[in-house]
Design an enzyme around this catalytic site. Structure first.
Site, PDB file in Angstrom:
ATOM      1  N   HIS A 149       0.837  -1.201   0.000  1.00 14.79           N
ATOM      2  CA  HIS A 149       0.000   0.000   0.000  1.00 14.79           C
ATOM      3  C   HIS A 149       0.877   1.258   0.000  1.00 14.79           C
ATOM      4  CE1 HIS A 149      -3.971  -1.897   1.679  1.00 14.79           C
ATOM      5  NE2 HIS A 149      -3.514  -2.527   0.612  1.00 14.79           N
ATOM      6  N   GLU A 204       0.981   3.836   1.933  1.00 14.54           N
ATOM      7  CA  GLU A 204       1.565   4.207   3.231  1.00 14.54           C
ATOM      8  C   GLU A 204       2.796   3.354   3.544  1.00 14.54           C
ATOM      9  OE1 GLU A 204      -1.573   3.398   2.488  1.00 14.54           O
ATOM     10  OE2 GLU A 204      -2.978   4.094   4.023  1.00 14.54           O
ATOM     11  N   CYS A 221      -6.044   1.622   5.949  1.00 17.76           N
ATOM     12  CA  CYS A 221      -6.651   0.348   6.351  1.00 17.76           C
ATOM     13  C   CYS A 221      -6.029  -0.081   7.684  1.00 17.76           C
ATOM     14  CB  CYS A 221      -6.420  -0.713   5.275  1.00 17.76           C
ATOM     15  SG  CYS A 221      -4.719  -1.349   5.241  1.00 17.76           S
ATOM     16  N   CYS A 235      -2.186  -0.699   7.524  1.00 23.02           N
ATOM     17  CA  CYS A 235      -1.415   0.545   7.478  1.00 23.02           C
ATOM     18  C   CYS A 235      -1.515   1.304   8.798  1.00 23.02           C
ATOM     19  CB  CYS A 235      -1.880   1.407   6.310  1.00 23.02           C
ATOM     20  SG  CYS A 235      -1.438   0.676   4.719  1.00 23.02           S
TER      21      CYS A 235
END
Lengths: 149, 149
Positions: free
Chosen positions: A57, A59, A87, A90
């Protein structure tokens, strides 16, 4: 520059990352990490398809980049800008990295950390700002998913 | 072999990974991922210090290894064995990878996902088994942290 102006400036950078993801046919989410002095020390966008890795992801990419730049794994006093609410994965990583401030654009009702957690996953002193350029961030997601239907 | 026996067998492998972490002066947590046919397709141990990366937990290493071995990012029907209750970050990643069954040894009251979540972070059909060789897994953690005081 006021904090509002500076938040918008860095969220625009995160949006530029999100658009790069879009161009690669990845879910368009981007992130930027800024040091206490206002320097961008990490940036990234979603690469889960390209890397065939569910953890790639935006992040995670930005946090890894920032830690490598600083030569240490903690990002206290740094601010993470991300176009969409993090999410759970993260959010947990943001907590471990002890990031001091989290700024996100669009809410994610379905997969965002807030729908899973009963207490803050972040560092006890971390602050959260939401909705910065939220419409623009959400619109990018809508455009992407509409094109997939 | 009963499921109980097979769970203990794979948890012993995860414990061997945890001991490798211990030898490297890392928090002693290990993980193993097993395919539906009972093949080990990924294993790993905590490497947060060596990699200076807060996300280098045992589960993350094992999930990345398994995805690379399978050439795809989803691990449906696979079982993850981990010596300690996953943290929020790892629980989120386990959910994204759609892992079918999670087996852990010792509970982690402070950092485990259960103390943060109000609903399951895993795939809707995933099952969870806890306490497999739990005392042994917990003892390893106690020994490590005692040596740090």
């Amino acid at each position: 520059m006021t904090q509002e102006e500076s938040d918008e400036k860095f969220m625009r950078m995160a949006l530029a990352e999100a658009r790069e993801a879009m161009e690669r046919d990845e879910v368009p989410i981007g992130a930027v990490i800024v040091s206490p002095r206002g320097m961008v020390i990490g940036r990234g966008h979603n690469l889960t398809e390209a890397l065939a890795d569910v953890s790639a992801h935006a992040e995670m990419q930005a946090i890894t980049a920032a830690a490598q730049m600083l030569g240490g794994k903690y990002l206290q006093n740094c601010t993470l800008y991300v176009t969409v609410e993090p999410c759970l994965m993260c959010a947990g990583t943001i907590g471990w990295a002890q990031i001091g401030r989290v700024v996100y654009g669009a809410a994610d009702e379905k997969r965002g950390y807030r729908s899973f957690t009963s207490r803050s996953p972040f560092h006890p002193r971390a602050t959260v700002t939401s909705g910065v350029l939220g419409d623009e961030c959400a619109e990018l997601m809508r455009t992407f998913f509409k094109s997939k239907r």
